[in-house]
Structure formats: C-alpha cells, structure tokens
Design an enzyme around this catalytic site. Sequence first.
Site, PDB file in Angstrom:
ATOM      1  N   VAL A   1      31.851  75.672  59.639  1.00  0.00           N
ATOM      2  CA  VAL A   1      30.713  74.601  59.985  1.00  0.00           C
ATOM      3  C   VAL A   1      30.891  74.037  61.434  1.00  0.00           C
ATOM      4  CG1 VAL A   1      29.395  72.489  59.614  1.00  0.00           C
ATOM      5  CG2 VAL A   1      30.005  73.889  57.817  1.00  0.00           C
TER       6      VAL A   1
ATOM      7  N   LYS B   1      27.820  66.653  44.693  1.00  0.00           N
ATOM      8  CA  LYS B   1      26.399  66.686  45.329  1.00  0.00           C
ATOM      9  C   LYS B   1      25.727  65.837  44.291  1.00  0.00           C
ATOM     10  CE  LYS B   1      26.712  71.221  47.469  1.00  0.00           C
ATOM     11  NZ  LYS B   1      26.313  72.701  47.448  1.00  0.00           N
TER      12      LYS B   1
END
Length: 432
Positions: A85, A289
């Site tokens: 990322v 999450k």
Amino acid sequence: MREPVTLLTLVGEAMGRTPNVAGRFFGALGQIGVLVRASAQGAGERSISAVIDGEDTATAVRTVHAAFNLAAQEVNLLVLGKGTVGRELLYQLAAQQQALAGDQDVLIKLAGLADSRRAVFDPAGIPLARWDARLQESHVPPDIPALLDRLRRLPVPILVDCTAEDTTAVYEAALARGIHVVSANKRPLAATWPVRQGLMDMARARHRRWEYETTVGASLPVIDTLKGLVRTGDTILRIEGSFSGTLGYLAGELSRGVPLSHAVRDARARGYTEPHPRDDLSGLDVARKALILARELGMQLDLDAVAIEPFAPSEALGHDDLERFFLALAEHDDAVAARIERMRQAGRVLRYLAQIDPSAPAGAPAVRVGPVEVEPDHPAARLRGTEAFVAFTTDRHRAYPLLVQGAGAGGAVTAAGVLTDILKIAMSLRGR
Ligand SMILES: NC(=O)C1=CN([C@@H]2O[C@H](COP(=O)(O)OP(=O)(O)OC[C@H]3O[C@@H](n4cnc5c(N)ncnc54)[C@H](O)[C@@H]3O)[C@@H](O)[C@H]2O)C=CC1
Ligand SMILES: N[C@@H](CC=O)C(=O)O
C-alpha cells in the site's frame, strides 16, 4: 519572551468589510501550532499583525498564504510503511502531485518516510521520483517521536500509517503534537475500546482529523456511508457482507479447482493478503473490520466479543515462518478441495461472511464472522475475484438494503483510498 521573534503582518484592502479575516489568520497559525505572542490590528482596518517565534516564520508565511488562497495548500506527509500500500501510494502521489497542485491548489509533499529499519526526513520535501533511493541511502533509524517533532513544524502535517503494526502509541504521540492521522492499518482501530476511544477523543479535542476509510473494503466508501447513516439519524438494524478481498478471491480460486495453499501464495503475491496470510485465513482481519463498523454504531465491544470461525483449519495456521506455514497449509489442500466439491454438487458456494446485529439478544454474539455455504441467489454468490460487499439494513433502507460493492483489496485501490483520505483533510482546510 523567546528571541528572535518575527512580526508577521497581513495587509489587505477592505479588511474591515470582509468577514472573518482575523479568524482565518489566527486560525491558520493555530492549526500548525504557531504561538501568537502578541497581536494588533491596524487602525486603518488594512492590516493585522502577530508576533511569533522567529523559527516559525517560513511555515507561518506559507500557511497564511494558503489560508487566503494566495498559494496552494501545502500538506506534509510522514508515511510509515512502504509495502504494497505504502509503495503504491508513493507512485500515485508522484503521478498526481502536479495535477493536484494545478487543478486543486493542494501541494502534497512527502516530508518523511520510514520503514521498520530506517527513516528519511526532509522539510523541503523528498522528491517523489527518488523516495526509494533516499530511503536506501539513509542510515537513520526510525525514531518516531523525533520525526513527529519535525513534522509538526510543517503546514498541515499528516501521519499516514501503511503498516500492519500496533501503532496506537504512535497515534497518541502524533495527535498530541497536533498532527492529523490517516490509517490503512486496522490495528489501532481494533485496539481495546478505551484505547480506541481515547484516540478518538484526543483527535476531537485537538481538532485533528483521523481518517480510516480504507480499513474496511479498501477504497470502497463503507465507513463514510455508515457515518452518514448514523449522523442523519437512521437506525442500523443489521450490517452484513463479505469484507475480505483475499477470502473472496480464495473462495473463487477454490471453486475453480486451485489448491488452497497455491491460491493463498498467489493472493499474497498479488498484494491482497495481510503481511502474514494467517490473519486473513484465521478470520482475524475480517473480525477487525466488523469490529470497526460495529464501533461506528457506538457498540462498545472488544475483539474478544467477536465470534470468529476460521476460513481454513486452525491447526494449519500456527507457523510464523512463511515457508513452513505454506507447507502446513498444503497438508489441508485435499480436504478443503473435497469440501468445495461437496458444496458444488449441492449447488452452493463458499463465502466468508460477517454479520453485525446491534439488537442481538443477551448472550448471543452481536458480531460474528465465518464461512457460510450460500445458495446461488445470495448476493455474495455473485461476487467475483476480490470483490467485497457490505449491506446496510436500516430503518430507512429496510426493504432494500443499501449496498456498497467493489474491489475489497489490492495495492492500487487501497492506496487511492488513502490518497482520498489525505485529500479530504487538505480540501476541508481549503473550505471545500
Ligand atoms: N493490501 C491491501 O489490499 C490492504 C491493506 N490494508 C492495510 O494496509 C496496511 C499495509 O498493508 P500492506 O501494504 O499490504 O502490507 P505490507 O506487508 O506489504 O507492508 C507493510 C510495511 O510496513 C513496514 N513496517 C513494519 N513495521 C513498521 C514500522 N514500525 N515503521 C514503519 N514501517 C513499518 C514493513 O516493512 C512493510 O514494508 C495493513 O495494515 C493492511 O491491513 C488495508 C486495506 C487493503
Ligand atoms: N487482507 C485484506 C486487505 C484489506 O483490508 C483483505 O483481503 O481484505
């Protein structure tokens, strides 16, 4: 009084007839932590002056210029992590830097970059074509407090966390210094409730932003959507979905006959998995999450309250060393393939789903994640590759849940989401 000092004067026509000039002037200085030692307004309503520390001069001038749209809004980043990322973010920044300065009046500078072994910092901005070489040349270990001390002296300082470490202490140090935070990393958001809430409170008290859209569904607008529902007074009845790009991808590969261990290697090579794929296969990443979303609803839960059933057998997930991990996983390839074949014959497919039920009865877990054999007409059955989806069933979206769907993992989409979070901060300071 500290010396030397600088007399910073804003001069303009018709100041007395333009609202909030003083507010923007002093607000901009306050945003970057510049202390105003004394101030005065000219009798002719054409100037405002502030006495500031001499060492703050350059930053203060640039910041005040930006506040009055006389210059592009400068934003200074300290990026932690240059893996899938982080690296992609730096490429996207390099590609977009000029366009953002030209079209949006936002000048994004890379002030600092650190990996786990070294750091580089340059207040003038590290050239984005040379960040790799600059980091390689550096022999400076990543002393985070020292880096944050330097970052806070620059206009609009933002810490960008592209690691997968427990960085809660780093966030605390950043927010305490008035630095905004953008996270791709879920761990600080999945810390214990008091720790996570302490960081939220700190950000609010210091008027700093903490953006973390990419922690659920990469660049999909999951968190913004949920915040919008909550803020406008909707009642969330249920959230469910397939939150993992990796597990969605694996389910698809398994149904094509690819052995589990091969598919996991492939997903890792494509940059979909967590640094250690065990975090995906154990269900921990999806549990984090789900916890992040549940907490947006005010549910004061910790990770140990999430009911987790793993995607792959737990006994295959023990090894830290990646090669041994893959070998252990391969021992389960045949059993997993046989299970997938049984499902295929029964007309079902494997998906890894999460459910958040804010009104779960006492004693039942309000948040659960695990593998489910879904029928062909289930919305998750149609997902392809790394596609993720989140369905919000609410008071207002009762008949047809509000769906957010798209690529849920991968360097390019995640980095774009991180860049979007950075731009949210920059644009809000420009009043856009
Ligand atoms: N890969 C994806 O599709 C997505 C990833 N994320 C999250 O983004 C984060 C990064 O993921 P990836 O880039 O895929 O992982 P990665 O393993 O490729 O990169 C992580 C990098 O962080 C560095 N690092 C470790 N400790 C550090 C420290 N103390 N200071 C500075 N750097 C340090 C490592 O050297 C590594 O280069 C993770 O938290 C992940 O959960 C979120 C959404 C999607
Ligand atoms: N490993 C994660 C990456 C994004 O959060 C996933 O596959 O969803």
